[in-house]
Write a protein that holds these residues in place. Structure first.
Motif, short mmCIF file in Angstrom:
data_model
loop_
_atom_site.label_atom_id
_atom_site.label_comp_id
_atom_site.label_asym_id
_atom_site.label_seq_id
_atom_site.Cartn_x
_atom_site.Cartn_y
_atom_site.Cartn_z
N THR A 24 -13.54 -55.63 23.06
CA THR A 24 -14.33 -54.41 22.93
C THR A 24 -14.54 -54.03 21.46
OG1 THR A 24 -12.35 -53.05 23.01
CG2 THR A 24 -13.46 -53.46 25.09
N VAL A 60 -15.86 -48.82 28.46
CA VAL A 60 -14.42 -49.06 28.54
C VAL A 60 -13.70 -47.94 29.29
CG1 VAL A 60 -14.29 -50.37 26.40
CG2 VAL A 60 -14.05 -47.91 26.32
N VAL A 61 -12.59 -48.29 29.90
CA VAL A 61 -11.63 -47.31 30.40
C VAL A 61 -10.31 -47.69 29.75
CG1 VAL A 61 -10.42 -46.39 32.40
CG2 VAL A 61 -12.84 -46.96 32.57
N LEU A 62 -9.82 -46.83 28.88
CA LEU A 62 -8.66 -47.19 28.06
C LEU A 62 -7.40 -46.51 28.55
CD1 LEU A 62 -10.50 -46.64 24.69
CD2 LEU A 62 -10.05 -48.84 25.75
N LEU A 109 -12.74 -41.04 34.38
CA LEU A 109 -12.99 -41.96 33.27
C LEU A 109 -13.82 -43.15 33.73
CD1 LEU A 109 -9.60 -41.88 31.38
CD2 LEU A 109 -11.78 -40.89 30.70
N SER A 125 -22.62 -50.47 22.78
CA SER A 125 -22.32 -49.38 23.71
C SER A 125 -23.29 -49.35 24.89
CB SER A 125 -22.37 -48.04 22.97
OG SER A 125 -23.70 -47.74 22.60
N ARG A 177 -17.27 -41.96 33.90
CA ARG A 177 -17.81 -41.91 32.54
C ARG A 177 -18.34 -43.29 32.13
NH1 ARG A 177 -17.51 -42.52 27.33
NH2 ARG A 177 -16.37 -44.40 27.77
#
Lengths: 343, 370
Positions: B52, B83-85, B151, B78, B154
């Motif tokens: 990423t 991403v999901v962090l 998330l 982007s 999102r």
């Protein structure tokens, strides 16, 4: 989002902005109106709009009170803005130009410049002061960032900032004490923070600078919003984080430096105002918080300056004394609330 | 175009110029799910962060549809990758709606104002993760499971072609794990979104993924389909677990078998023994089991837990070899537990075995004991 909620939110935002503008107008009038010379509101309108009326009053309003009011409103707004930017940068609600020692760094460099300038070129221009303040702010910020690198804990970072602030203040006081030049006597009141003695030339200079900075910061609303989510997320949304961080540092230091150059270090506005504004708006969205904080900072400083001028007239309080009196409890309340929430 | 939508070439990752893992060659087709598995601290997150671009790759590069990730601007990236962090979002005073709406960032104007079309996308994303009712809630005031869904919404909002998730199921209860992974599966299959993630739950990894990558030590130990990867000879050394604890058929893991000479012999069939096996394991009693047909559920579990399992080929009558071995083992034990065996044509000799146990005075009825 439900329609009802959406409407309620917008109504709240509108109410907050209307309230701030109203407060700004009321405080402006009140500020012109009160002081050693009492000027009725009707006369104020005539003096400002048509520049006519009693010659003494005309002089007081145009030469003394109006520049001071504009200084309070714009520089106060600038402080709130600078505080908001630093809070965003450090991800910490109690970061601000005063507690991190940025204002003191500016103060030291402005004092140095003034002393040097008066000795060698015998005049000090606005841009010299701002340039010195900006450099001082950046150097202090540099130290804070160095400390931030090795110290991960936010509370320790603030301690580092406060130490930097003490060192800079000590050196400044030392310089002032030993500089015998009579002009430097003025430095003392300035180094405590004050809006008094603002000249129209200064007003023109900082008005342009602060308003341009405000416009730039407002245009940064979007990346600031992304940055509030944390650096990693901001980057994944397309923000060039490295460049953005530099921009945040530069803007916040420039604004803090500019304010310090003209009004000296002023405490707590940078922390208390953005916090109060967020509480009022019930959101942290930068596109709302930035303009509201700018207005709020102006309102807060107009209010505090009114008290500084009038509370013990004819003796004037330093503006920091008053902002601390009203700002510090807000900060304490915020800390208590956050820790209460976490425990 | 390359047949692989996402690939890495000669990728080396690490921190501060020190290589942690080298020669990472990922190959994933569009709409596939790649899962990174491996022990704690093996560097799964480091690899994901390098993909990423949160971490600069030490060598090599990643390619999304043949476009070099290194060569892209953050903005271009982007629009392709979300991403999901694991890191906590600081977001104060933000509603869940606000958080999800930040996913529209790459598409909104200079001030970041949402258009009606953007709002519709945010709404749809919330619906996709079943979180419409959370829209107005404060993001910091919701549970971990809800937060993870928000998330994900999102990330969906960002309309990416590829989503990278770092341990998305940590801290979630079983229901929310299932829910989250099903959403990912649906997204991958229906929208052709490529998913790259790390998981700790290897049972889920086996069931949801198209490709598996085993991260261990300074290299990629294995890369392949779940069929190729989920074998005891790969999984056991990867996690350093004892032989036999990992069950390939169920993708599940049993506790380590009790050590020592067997004291109990369990006679069971058709799943009636599983509970007894696990109970004995918990009590630390070494045991033997038999005679079990190799396709019996009991046999699968017994192989992980019993000191020895006497088996017979499925659908065949019980032979002398198995019978004699079972009898011999039984005699070394001080108790025989029978959990119930349906006797039929092929396993008639089980009745004899039970009779022998009774004659030896060792038999206890497992069912009666509860």
């Amino acid at each position: 989002m439900s329609q009802v909620n959406h409407a309620a939110r917008n109504a709240r935002y509108a109410a907050v902005f209307a309230g701030l503008v109203a407060a700004l107008v009321v405080l402006t009038v009140w500020n012109i109106n009160t002081g050693s010379e009492h000027i009725p509101v009707v006369d104020i309108v005539r003096i400002i709009l048509f520049r006519e009326g009693d010659a003494t009053q005309l002089g007081i309003v145009w030469k003394l009170r109006l520049p001071r009011i504009i200084a309070s409103a714009l520089l106060g707004g600038g402080l709130a803005l600078s505080g908001f930017l630093m809070q965003t940068f450090f991800g910490n609600p109690i970061a601000g130009p005063f507690v991190l020692g940025i204002s003191s760094g500016s103060k030291l460099f402005v004092a140095l410049t003034m002393i040097a300038a008066l000795r060698f070129v015998s005049f000090v221009s606005s841009w010299m002061m701002v340039a010195a303040a900006f450099v001082g702010a950046l150097i202090a910020m540099g130290f804070v960032l160095l400390a931030a690198r090795s110290i991960r804990q936010m509370s320790m970072l603030l301690v580092a900032g406060i130490m930097i602030s003490y060192i800079c203040s000590a050196v400044t006081e030392f310089l002032i004490t030993f500089a015998k030049d009579s002009d430097i006597v003025n430095l003392h009141s300035w180094s405590q923070g004050s809006f008094s003695g603002t000249k129209w030339d200064d007003v023109r200079f900082f008005a342009i600078l602060i308003l341009v900075c405000f416009a730039v910061v407002f245009c940064l609303s979007k990346p600031i919003g992304a940055y509030q989510m944390g650096e990693a997320y901001a980057q994944s949304m397309g923000v060039n984080v490295k460049r953005f961080r530099v921009l945040l540092i530069l803007m916040s230091s420039l604004i803090a430096g500019c304010v310090t150059a003209f009004a000296g270090p002023i405490s707590f506005v940078g922390i208390a105002v953005p916090h109060l504004i967020k509480m009022l708006l019930k959101t942290a969205k930068p596109i709302l918080v930035i303009p509201a904080s700018f207005l709020g900072g102006g309102v807060f400083c107009l209010f505090c300056d009114l008290i500084a001028r009038t509370a013990f007239a004819p003796t004037e309080l330093s503006i920091s004394t008053v902002t601390a009196l009203f700002g510090a409890p807000v900060v304490i309340a915020m800390l208590v609330r956050r820790h209460g929430g976490r425990a | 175009m390359n047949e692989y939508y996402f690939r890495t070439e000669d990728l080396s990752v690490g921190y501060n110029g020190n290589t942690l893992i080298h020669d990472i060659e990922i190959r994933v087709r569009a709409g596939e799910i790649l899962t990174l598995i491996g022990p704690n601290g093996s560097g799964k997150s480091t690899i994901l962060k390098s993909i990423t671009r949160h971490l600069a790759a030490i060598r090599g590069d990643s390619f999304i549809a043949d476009a070099s990730v290194k060569g892209m601007s953050y903005k271009e990236l982007s629009r392709k990758l979300a991403v999901v962090l694991t890191e906590r979002i600081k977001g104060e005073l933000l509603t869940c709606w606000d958080v999800v709406a930040t996913g529209r960032y790459p598409y909104t104007n200079t001030l970041g104002l949402l258009s009606p079309a953007d709002r519709e996308i945010v709404r749809a994303a919330l619906e996709k993760v079943h979180a419409q009712e959370l829209a107005d809630r404060d993001f910091t005031a919701i549970s971990d499971g809800q937060r993870q869904r928000i998330l994900l919404a999102r990330a969906i909002c960002q309309e990416p072609e590829i989503i990278v998730l770092d341990e998305p199921t940590s801290f979630l209860d079983i229901r929310h794990k299932l829910e989250l992974l099903s959403i990912l599966r649906t997204m991958a299959k229906e929208k052709g979104i490529t998913v790259i993630m790390s998981l700790h739950e290897i049972d889920f990894a086996q069931k949801i993924s198209d490709k598996i990558m085993c991260v261990h030590g300074d290299r990629i130990e294995h890369f392949g389909t779940p069929d190729e990867i989920f074998r005891p000879e790969i999984i056991n050394p990867l996690y350093g677990i004892a032989d036999g604890s990992y069950n390939i058929t169920f993708g599940s893991v049993e506790m380590p078998r009790p050590a020592g000479a067997p004291r109990v012999f369990v006679i069971s069939a058709c799943g009636s023994g599983v509970d007894t096996f696990r109970r004995l394991q918990k009590e630390g009693v070494p045991f033997c089991a038999g005679i079990l047909y190799e396709n019996d559920v009991d046999c699968q579990v017994a192989r992980s837990l019993a000191a020895e399992v006497v088996t017979e080929t499925p659908f065949m009558p019980i032979g002398d070899a198995a019978f004699d071995r079972a009898l011999a083992l039984m005699k070394t034990c001080n108790t025989v537990i029978c959990t119930g065996v349906p006797i039929g044509q092929t396993n008639r000799r089980m009745a004899d075995l039970i009779a022998q146990a009774k004659a030896l005075g060792l038999l206890r009825d497992g069912a009666a004991e509860g």
